[in-house]
Motif scaffolding. Structure first.
Motif, PDB file in Angstrom:
ATOM      1  N   ASP A  74       0.876  -1.165  -0.147  1.00 41.26           N
ATOM      2  CA  ASP A  74       0.091   0.029   0.003  1.00 41.26           C
ATOM      3  C   ASP A  74       0.934   1.208   0.017  1.00 41.26           C
ATOM      4  O   ASP A  74       1.351   1.694   1.148  1.00 41.26           O
ATOM      5  N   LEU A  77       0.905   4.148   2.496  1.00 45.02           N
ATOM      6  CA  LEU A  77       1.484   3.838   3.808  1.00 45.02           C
ATOM      7  C   LEU A  77       2.989   3.730   3.409  1.00 45.02           C
ATOM      8  O   LEU A  77       3.644   3.369   4.734  1.00 45.02           O
ATOM      9  N   GLN A  79       4.709   1.586   1.928  1.00 42.04           N
ATOM     10  CA  GLN A  79       4.860   0.280   1.746  1.00 42.04           C
ATOM     11  C   GLN A  79       5.813  -0.040   0.606  1.00 42.04           C
ATOM     12  O   GLN A  79       5.360   0.220  -0.461  1.00 42.04           O
ATOM     13  N   ASP A 135      -0.286  -1.030   9.588  1.00 42.72           N
ATOM     14  CA  ASP A 135      -1.307  -1.558   8.788  1.00 42.72           C
ATOM     15  C   ASP A 135      -2.027  -2.934   9.433  1.00 42.72           C
ATOM     16  O   ASP A 135      -1.358  -3.736   9.499  1.00 42.72           O
ATOM     17  N   ARG A 137      -4.015  -4.954   8.161  1.00 38.96           N
ATOM     18  CA  ARG A 137      -4.439  -6.109   7.570  1.00 38.96           C
ATOM     19  C   ARG A 137      -3.425  -7.446   8.108  1.00 38.96           C
ATOM     20  O   ARG A 137      -3.660  -8.317   7.650  1.00 38.96           O
TER      21      ARG A 137
END
Length: 251
Positions: A74, A77, A79, A135, A137
């Motif tokens: 992502d 963010l 990443q 994150d 997730r």
């Protein structure tokens, strides 16, 4: 698909039939029907030609079938996952450090580097690793996941304080403020001054990494799957000797 079959691309059996057709056409006779064998060969040839060209990315994924499955990046963010060679090299280094410690001490903290966590677990499912990550997730990792916001560097469960002999950190941003706060987190997590520390960040942070955490750059250059414009480096507080291409000492 355009099906323009010539003698140059047809199998030999089909080319012979095509020659027969041409000869028959010269005699104004209707072309003889293809044999069942030739029809089957033609169908097989056309089926092969209709297949899509190999996907380079798919071939690469197949070649790296031993690599763990990763959640998609992502970029919002910040990443950017390590490429397989970098992730595997880092995982092997951390496991080497773990093997040099008593079992009770070999706990690893991965600060904002979830791809390293995945590779560590892929290599050794029993290695005790805690992932600190913003994150959510990654909550799918269960008790191995701890929510982490670098803006609150010590807002972490007390059971994590001074609990790790190996700490690996990859700050999400290249600002001085971000590195300073991540350094606070590393200090919170590290068991002692002799804990092994590994930092992955931009080369521009070299002086700050030395100032804040006493780290030195290694010769090994980390790479990301998404090619980034910034040069990244790996810094450690210990001399890896022959591993990681050693410390990159300026002469």
């Amino acid at each position: 698909m355009e099906q323009n079959l010539s003698a140059q691309i047809l199998p030999n059996s089909l080319s012979n039939h095509q020659d027969d057709v041409v000869a028959a056409a010269d005699d104004d006779d209707p072309p003889p029907p293809l044999s069942l064998q030739a029809l089957e060969a033609l169908k097989e040839f056309l089926a092969e030609q209709s297949q899509p060209l190999p996907d380079a990315a798919a071939e690469s994924r197949a070649a790296d079938s031993a690599a763990p499955a990763l959640i998609s990046e992502d970029w919002r963010l910040s990443q950017f996952w390590y490429d397989p060679h970098t992730a595997e090299t880092l995982a092997q280094e951390v496991l080497t450090l773990c093997n040099s410690l008593p079992d009770s001490a070999a706990r690893v903290a991965c600060v904002a580097c979830p791809s390293l966590y995945a590779y560590l677990k892929n290599n050794d499912s029993d290695v005790p690793v805690q992932l600190l990550e913003y994150d959510k997730r990654f909550e799918q990792y269960g008790s191995d996941f701890t929510f982490y916001d670098y803006n609150r560097p010590e807002d972490l469960p007390l059971e994590l304080k001074h609990a790790f002999e190996i700490v690996v950190a990859d700050p999400p941003y290249l600002s001085r403020e971000c590195l300073e706060k991540v350094a606070q987190t590393v200090s919170f997590l590290a068991r002692s001054e002799k804990s092994y520390l590994l930092l992955l960040t931009g080369a521009v942070q070299k002086e700050r990494a030395a100032e804040l955490m006493g780290l030195h750059p290694c010769g090994f250059r980390p790479q990301h799957s998404s090619k980034l414009g910034n040069e990244f480096r790996l810094f450690t507080n210990y001399d890896p000797a022959m591993r990681l291409e050693g410390w990159d000492v300026e002469k």
